[in-house]
Design an enzyme around this catalytic site. Sequence first.
Site, PDB file in Angstrom:
ATOM      1  N   HIS A   1       1.131  -1.264   0.328  1.00  0.00           N
ATOM      2  CA  HIS A   1      -0.114  -0.205  -0.046  1.00  0.00           C
ATOM      3  C   HIS A   1       0.761   1.167   0.430  1.00  0.00           C
ATOM      4  CE1 HIS A   1      -2.854   2.895   1.890  1.00  0.00           C
ATOM      5  NE2 HIS A   1      -3.504   3.107   1.427  1.00  0.00           N
TER       6      HIS A   1
ATOM      7  N   HIS B   1      -0.606  10.494  -1.960  1.00  0.00           N
ATOM      8  CA  HIS B   1      -2.212   9.889  -1.382  1.00  0.00           C
ATOM      9  C   HIS B   1      -2.662  11.355  -1.535  1.00  0.00           C
ATOM     10  CE1 HIS B   1      -4.688   9.210   0.880  1.00  0.00           C
ATOM     11  NE2 HIS B   1      -5.103   8.017   1.152  1.00  0.00           N
TER      12      HIS B   1
END
Length: 245
Positions: A6, A48
Site C-alpha cells: 500500500h 496520496h
Amino acid sequence: MKIFAHRGSKGTHPENTLAAIEEAVKIGSDGIEIDIHLSKDRELIVIHDETLNRTTDKKGAIHQLNLTEIKQADAGSWFSTEFFSEPIPTLNEVCDLLNRLNYRGVLNIELKTDIYSYDGIETIVNELMNGQSQQFTFIYSSFNLATLERLHQIDKKTDKAWIMEGRQSELQQARATEFINAIHPHYFAVTHNKTHIEACGQLVRPWTVNKQRTMKRLLMEKIEGFHTDFPKEAIHLRNSVLSIN
C-alpha cells in the site's frame, strides 16, 4: 493470496516514493498500490493527498502547482532523515523504475478523483500506460465510480477496481456494474460481512490490513489478496501459514 504493498512499503519507507516502491519490489510484493493526481501542467503526480502539506516540507494543492514546483518538495525527511530530499515521483518515473527492476507483479494505479475531479486525467493516464511497453501488469482503481466508467469508455481491456467501504448497497451496485472487475472494500467488510462480499462475484482485495491477527484471518478467506502498509511482514506470514497448511 496476493500481497499488495500500500503506497509502496508505506510502513517502512516514505509513502508513494520511489524508495518505498523499490522496497516493495525487493521484498517480493505481488502488487504495488500508488495514488495519482494531476498537476497544473498536466503531469501525473504520485502522492496520496490533494496537497503537499502532510507528506512534504512544502504546502500547496497539486492542481495549482507545476511539476518543477512539486519536485522542489522533500517527501522523505518527515518519515526519517535517511530519506532526506526524496522527491515526489511522476507515474512515468514509477513505470521506469519498475521496468529497470524487472518487476513482474501488478501495479494498482488509484486515481484520486473522489475529492478533486481532474478534468481529463483518465485520458492522460490511459495514453501513458498503453503508449509504452512494460513487464508488469497494471490495473486502475478509484473511489469514484464515474472515473472508472470514463476509463472503461476509453480502455475496455484494463481491469478496474472500485474502492469502497463495503456497504451492502455498494456491493449490490458493484455486482450490477459490468465494467467493474474487482472490489477493494475496507477489510472490516470482509471479516464482518462475508456473505455479501462473496455474493458480489468480483475479485476482492481489501484495504488496509496491518494487524497480524487480521492478516491471518484474511489468509483463510476466499479472496484474491489484500493491501497492507507492511508487505514484508504480510508475505512472511502468508508463507508461514501456507507451509503449515
